[in-house]
Motif scaffolding. Structure first.
Motif, short mmCIF file in Angstrom:
data_model
loop_
_atom_site.label_atom_id
_atom_site.label_comp_id
_atom_site.label_asym_id
_atom_site.label_seq_id
_atom_site.Cartn_x
_atom_site.Cartn_y
_atom_site.Cartn_z
N GLY A 32 3.83 1.84 -4.20
CA GLY A 32 3.84 0.51 -3.57
C GLY A 32 3.20 0.52 -2.20
N LEU A 33 3.57 1.50 -1.37
CA LEU A 33 3.02 1.57 -0.02
C LEU A 33 1.56 2.01 -0.03
N ALA A 34 1.19 2.91 -0.94
CA ALA A 34 -0.21 3.34 -1.03
C ALA A 34 -1.11 2.18 -1.44
N CYS A 35 -0.66 1.38 -2.43
CA CYS A 35 -1.44 0.21 -2.85
C CYS A 35 -1.51 -0.82 -1.73
N THR A 36 -0.39 -1.03 -1.05
CA THR A 36 -0.37 -1.97 0.08
C THR A 36 -1.38 -1.56 1.14
N ASN A 37 -1.44 -0.25 1.43
CA ASN A 37 -2.39 0.24 2.43
C ASN A 37 -3.83 -0.03 2.01
N CYS A 38 -4.12 0.13 0.71
CA CYS A 38 -5.48 -0.15 0.22
C CYS A 38 -5.86 -1.60 0.49
N PHE A 39 -4.94 -2.51 0.19
CA PHE A 39 -5.22 -3.93 0.40
C PHE A 39 -5.27 -4.27 1.89
N LEU A 40 -4.44 -3.62 2.70
CA LEU A 40 -4.45 -3.86 4.14
C LEU A 40 -5.77 -3.41 4.76
N ILE A 41 -6.26 -2.26 4.33
CA ILE A 41 -7.54 -1.77 4.87
C ILE A 41 -8.67 -2.72 4.48
N ALA A 42 -8.58 -3.31 3.28
CA ALA A 42 -9.57 -4.32 2.88
C ALA A 42 -9.47 -5.56 3.76
N ALA A 43 -8.23 -5.98 4.08
CA ALA A 43 -8.03 -7.12 4.98
C ALA A 43 -8.60 -6.84 6.37
N MET A 44 -8.48 -5.60 6.81
CA MET A 44 -9.04 -5.21 8.11
C MET A 44 -10.57 -5.25 8.07
N ALA B 24 0.57 -10.95 0.95
CA ALA B 24 -0.16 -10.84 -0.32
C ALA B 24 -0.43 -9.37 -0.65
N SER B 25 -0.82 -8.59 0.37
CA SER B 25 -1.07 -7.16 0.16
C SER B 25 0.19 -6.44 -0.29
N SER B 26 1.31 -6.74 0.36
CA SER B 26 2.58 -6.09 0.02
C SER B 26 3.06 -6.49 -1.37
N CYS B 27 2.99 -7.77 -1.67
CA CYS B 27 3.45 -8.26 -2.98
C CYS B 27 2.63 -7.65 -4.11
N CYS B 28 1.30 -7.63 -3.94
CA CYS B 28 0.43 -7.04 -4.96
C CYS B 28 0.70 -5.55 -5.10
N GLY B 29 0.86 -4.86 -3.96
CA GLY B 29 1.10 -3.43 -4.00
C GLY B 29 2.37 -3.06 -4.73
N PHE B 30 3.47 -3.75 -4.42
CA PHE B 30 4.75 -3.40 -5.04
C PHE B 30 4.88 -3.96 -6.46
N LEU B 31 4.15 -5.02 -6.78
CA LEU B 31 4.12 -5.49 -8.16
C LEU B 31 3.44 -4.44 -9.05
N ILE B 32 2.33 -3.89 -8.57
CA ILE B 32 1.65 -2.82 -9.30
C ILE B 32 2.56 -1.60 -9.42
N SER B 33 3.32 -1.31 -8.36
CA SER B 33 4.23 -0.18 -8.39
C SER B 33 5.32 -0.36 -9.44
N VAL B 34 5.83 -1.58 -9.59
CA VAL B 34 6.84 -1.85 -10.62
C VAL B 34 6.26 -1.55 -12.01
N VAL B 35 5.04 -2.02 -12.25
CA VAL B 35 4.40 -1.79 -13.55
C VAL B 35 4.22 -0.30 -13.80
N VAL B 36 3.74 0.43 -12.77
CA VAL B 36 3.52 1.87 -12.92
C VAL B 36 4.84 2.60 -13.20
N ASN B 37 5.89 2.24 -12.46
CA ASN B 37 7.18 2.89 -12.68
C ASN B 37 7.71 2.66 -14.09
N VAL B 38 7.57 1.44 -14.58
CA VAL B 38 8.02 1.14 -15.94
C VAL B 38 7.22 1.97 -16.95
#
Length: 318
Positions: free
Chosen positions: A105-117, A145-159
């Motif tokens: 979740g945090l790794a994906c969030t960082n990817c989206f945050l760096i894109a926002a930067m 948006a970055s956090s929600c997308c990141g942790f939504l992807i994390s939920v899918v991966v964990n499942v």
């Protein structure tokens, strides 16, 4: 084949177990880097919070990135340090799933945050008149948006990962619960799940990277139109720190997650994983501090403002 993951109550992390006497030196090395990371990120967040000249979109995103990086290391490094001094090297099943959840979740969030930067740098250089119009609400919306997308992807991966029946081995060939080493323990066909995870990796890594690349095409074009060499250098200097973070972050992540399973190499992956879990979180605040005059100036002002006042010794009379 009918057994499920409830059979497994704990995993054994064997990532550093073969290093023998090197585990203690590694412990102190990683501990020093970890403490430096916490201190550096805390310093960045404090300076940005206290100095009003840094209350701009660029530093708002840097503040959030530093906070995210701090939480990111908390999910991985403390357990890794504990296992370096332990003989069991274990992590419970109930500890492995949350570790993977927060890591992804945090790794994906960082990817989206760096894109926002990257978008922030595009607006600042290509549309400077509109840059002052970028509201705090817009920045907060991008972060959410970055956090929600990141942790939504994390939920899918964990499942996908923890719905695999673990019935062969509980030894994870890594120093933390990462996607590929955990899913490899499954005793059923995981090819479809791995394909879904691969496409999610493409979404998380390639899509933001392409957006960043497009932003920098416009940025470079705008910089080349600046007549003076000094102006070009100043404009490029505002992007240098972000570019450094982009190259290191996306480079390491792409090496691990954007390749076929047949190319998996546990030794090389552990080395790269140490880079992006231990050293990269320290790189970000150092890059943005050492290469940024505004941050260094703000840091000096904050230190001078909150330093203890000098006292003059006055000899007592008589």
């Amino acid at each position: 084949m009918g057994r499920n993951q409830s059979v497994i109550t704990e995993f054994i992390l064997i990532g550093f177990s073969n290093l023998g006497h090197l585990q203690v030196p590694l412990f102190f090395t990683f501990l020093l880097v970890y403490l430096a990371t916490l201190m550096a990120n805390a310093t960045i967040m404090t300076v940005i919070r206290l100095d009003r000249t840094l209350h701009t979109p660029m530093y708002f995103f840097l503040f959030v990135l530093s906070c995210s990086e701090t939480c990111y290391t908390l999910a991985i490094v403390p357990k890794m340090l504990a296992n370096l001094l332990s003989t069991s090297h274990t992590i419970s099943f109930s500890g492995c799933a949350p570790q993977l959840f927060f890591f992804v979740g945090l790794a994906c969030t960082n990817c989206f945050l760096i894109a926002a930067m990257g978008y922030d740098r595009y607006v600042a250089i290509c549309n400077p008149l509109n840059y002052t119009l970028v509201s705090r609400a817009t920045c907060v919306l991008l972060v959410l948006a970055s956090s929600c997308c990141g942790f939504l992807i994390s939920v899918v991966v964990n499942v996908l990962v923890f719905s695999v029946p673990f019935c062969v081995s509980n030894q994870i060939n890594h120093f933390f619960c990462d996607i590929s080493p955990v899913i490899k323990l499954g005793c059923s066909d995981t090819s479809l799940k791995e394909m879904v995870i691969f496409f999610l990796s493409i979404l998380v890594l390639l899509v933001p990277f392409v957006l960043i690349f497009i932003s920098y095409v416009f940025i470079v074009s705008a910089i080349l139109k600046i007549t003076s060499a000094e102006g070009q250098w100043k404009a490029f200097a505002t992007c240098a720190s972000h570019l450094t973070v982009v190259i290191v972050h996306y480079g390491c992540a792409s090496f691990i997650y954007l390749r076929p399973r047949s190319l998996y190499s546990s030794d090389k992956d552990r080395l790269v994983a140490v880079t992006y879990t231990v050293f990269t979180p320290l790189l970000n605040p150092l890059v943005y501090t050492l290469r940024n005059k505004e941050v260094k100036s703000a840091l000096s002002k904050v230190l001078s403002r909150y330093s203890f006042p000098k006292t003059t010794w006055i000899p007592s009379r008589g």
